[in-house]
Enzyme design. Sequence first.
Site, PDB file in Angstrom:
ATOM      1  N   ARG A 102      11.930  25.908  41.091  1.00  0.00           N
ATOM      2  CA  ARG A 102      13.246  25.757  40.466  1.00  0.00           C
ATOM      3  C   ARG A 102      13.979  24.556  41.044  1.00  0.00           C
ATOM      4  O   ARG A 102      14.490  23.700  40.307  1.00  0.00           O
ATOM      5  CB  ARG A 102      14.051  27.030  40.698  1.00  0.00           C
ATOM      6  CG  ARG A 102      15.492  26.987  40.195  1.00  0.00           C
ATOM      7  CD  ARG A 102      16.319  28.053  40.894  1.00  0.00           C
ATOM      8  NE  ARG A 102      16.440  27.782  42.338  1.00  0.00           N
ATOM      9  CZ  ARG A 102      16.804  28.707  43.226  1.00  0.00           C
ATOM     10  NH1 ARG A 102      17.048  29.938  42.862  1.00  0.00           N
ATOM     11  NH2 ARG A 102      16.903  28.364  44.511  1.00  0.00           N
ATOM     12  N   SER A 129      15.161  32.021  53.519  1.00  0.00           N
ATOM     13  CA  SER A 129      15.559  31.006  52.545  1.00  0.00           C
ATOM     14  C   SER A 129      17.073  30.855  52.633  1.00  0.00           C
ATOM     15  O   SER A 129      17.823  31.568  51.971  1.00  0.00           O
ATOM     16  CB  SER A 129      15.139  31.430  51.134  1.00  0.00           C
ATOM     17  OG  SER A 129      15.572  30.487  50.179  1.00  0.00           O
ATOM     18  N   HIS A 158      14.510  37.879  54.498  1.00  0.00           N
ATOM     19  CA  HIS A 158      14.335  38.544  53.207  1.00  0.00           C
ATOM     20  C   HIS A 158      12.984  39.259  53.156  1.00  0.00           C
ATOM     21  O   HIS A 158      12.091  38.889  52.382  1.00  0.00           O
ATOM     22  CB  HIS A 158      14.396  37.523  52.072  1.00  0.00           C
ATOM     23  CG  HIS A 158      15.779  37.066  51.735  1.00  0.00           C
ATOM     24  ND1 HIS A 158      16.690  37.871  51.072  1.00  0.00           N
ATOM     25  CD2 HIS A 158      16.402  35.895  51.981  1.00  0.00           C
ATOM     26  CE1 HIS A 158      17.820  37.208  50.910  1.00  0.00           C
ATOM     27  NE2 HIS A 158      17.676  36.008  51.452  1.00  0.00           N
ATOM     28  N   GLU A 207      12.269  41.867  51.731  1.00  0.00           N
ATOM     29  CA  GLU A 207      12.059  42.479  50.419  1.00  0.00           C
ATOM     30  C   GLU A 207      11.422  41.527  49.408  1.00  0.00           C
ATOM     31  O   GLU A 207      10.978  41.962  48.329  1.00  0.00           O
ATOM     32  CB  GLU A 207      13.396  42.994  49.867  1.00  0.00           C
ATOM     33  CG  GLU A 207      14.306  41.941  49.255  1.00  0.00           C
ATOM     34  CD  GLU A 207      15.090  41.121  50.283  1.00  0.00           C
ATOM     35  OE1 GLU A 207      15.889  40.258  49.868  1.00  0.00           O
ATOM     36  OE2 GLU A 207      14.899  41.337  51.498  1.00  0.00           O
ATOM     37  N   CYS A 226      20.791  38.982  55.032  1.00  0.00           N
ATOM     38  CA  CYS A 226      20.977  37.533  54.935  1.00  0.00           C
ATOM     39  C   CYS A 226      22.468  37.167  54.927  1.00  0.00           C
ATOM     40  O   CYS A 226      23.145  37.341  55.930  1.00  0.00           O
ATOM     41  CB  CYS A 226      20.237  36.983  53.720  1.00  0.00           C
ATOM     42  SG  CYS A 226      19.896  35.209  53.858  1.00  0.00           S
ATOM     43  N   LYS A 230      17.407  23.071  54.884  1.00  0.00           N
ATOM     44  CA  LYS A 230      17.202  24.459  54.484  1.00  0.00           C
ATOM     45  C   LYS A 230      16.066  25.094  55.275  1.00  0.00           C
ATOM     46  O   LYS A 230      14.996  24.514  55.422  1.00  0.00           O
ATOM     47  CB  LYS A 230      16.886  24.529  52.987  1.00  0.00           C
ATOM     48  CG  LYS A 230      16.749  25.953  52.441  1.00  0.00           C
ATOM     49  CD  LYS A 230      16.500  25.942  50.938  1.00  0.00           C
ATOM     50  CE  LYS A 230      16.414  27.345  50.383  1.00  0.00           C
ATOM     51  NZ  LYS A 230      16.191  27.362  48.914  1.00  0.00           N
TER      52      LYS A 230
END
Length: 313
Positions: free
Chosen positions: A249, A192, A235, A237, A142, A163
């Site tokens: 969040r 992300s 990502h 992972e 990333c 985003k």
Amino acid sequence: MPIRIQAELPARKLLEKENIFVMDEFRAVHQDVRPIEIGILNLMPLKEQTELQLLRMLSNTPLQVDVTFLTVESHVSTHTSQSHLNKFYGTFNDVKDKNLDGLIITGAPVETMDFEEVDYWEEIIKYMDWCEDHVTSTVHLCWGAQAALYHYYGINKTMLDSKLFGVYPHRVKNRKIPLVRGFDDVFYAPHSRHSDVPLEDIENVDGITVLAASDEAGFYLGIDELGRHIYLMGHPEYDRYTLDQEYRRDRDKGMDITIPVNYYPEDDPAEKPVLSWRSHANILYSNWLNYYVYQETPYEFIHPGEILKKEGL
């Protein structure tokens, strides 16, 4: 075969509950095998979460993997205790005179800043330059991929209008490269991020082969000619609930955040997220460890810039 980590690392108990074979230092020294040495430069704010995620990825191999966690000294972490960092992490000075078979440089929550504005940018450059002579193969994740493409090739990132957030379909673009061996033609991976490196900019670079991309998410995976550097923009992972945690969040902070795409059944955050990327993620890391780390590193580590010649071959 196991991954080798420090006996008291909090992630160990969680990994053992998932039936992942974890070995501590005492048992490892009695193994008559050549383990592969992997470093993880963890730049993510929630370091313990990232530790667990990446250790899961590294566990899916028959190889014994010794893991060293690394951090930067020029930045004070506000989300991970200093005692945890002091106990389980090393710094550049701890490894600068050593060799690693592989290194993972993670993403970081600094993508809206110019690279030179990041307080640990000079330290990241030290790590990337050190990789050239001391690491067999490095995975840049990333923001780590954006930083490497900027440092090695001068390709700057661009800011997105909104985003990029969700799980996107990708298509394999070059099947001749072992890193994508076993991939389906179309596979899913989480993203992300607020910034991007345009696919066409990477395609115009001599020496980088684009292995996978998405119509919606753009560039995903690329590799240099020798497999020394792997650029991974997403990502893979991430756990099932990582995007869910990020969404809640940001929503609770009153931020303008959309529901992650292709993630909740019928886009309902009350539903359990669909895990659609784990298989390809496991294959990706297994291929990296096998074809670009283990197969390329002799029993006694040889300078990565040298050519290993075997008698009779």
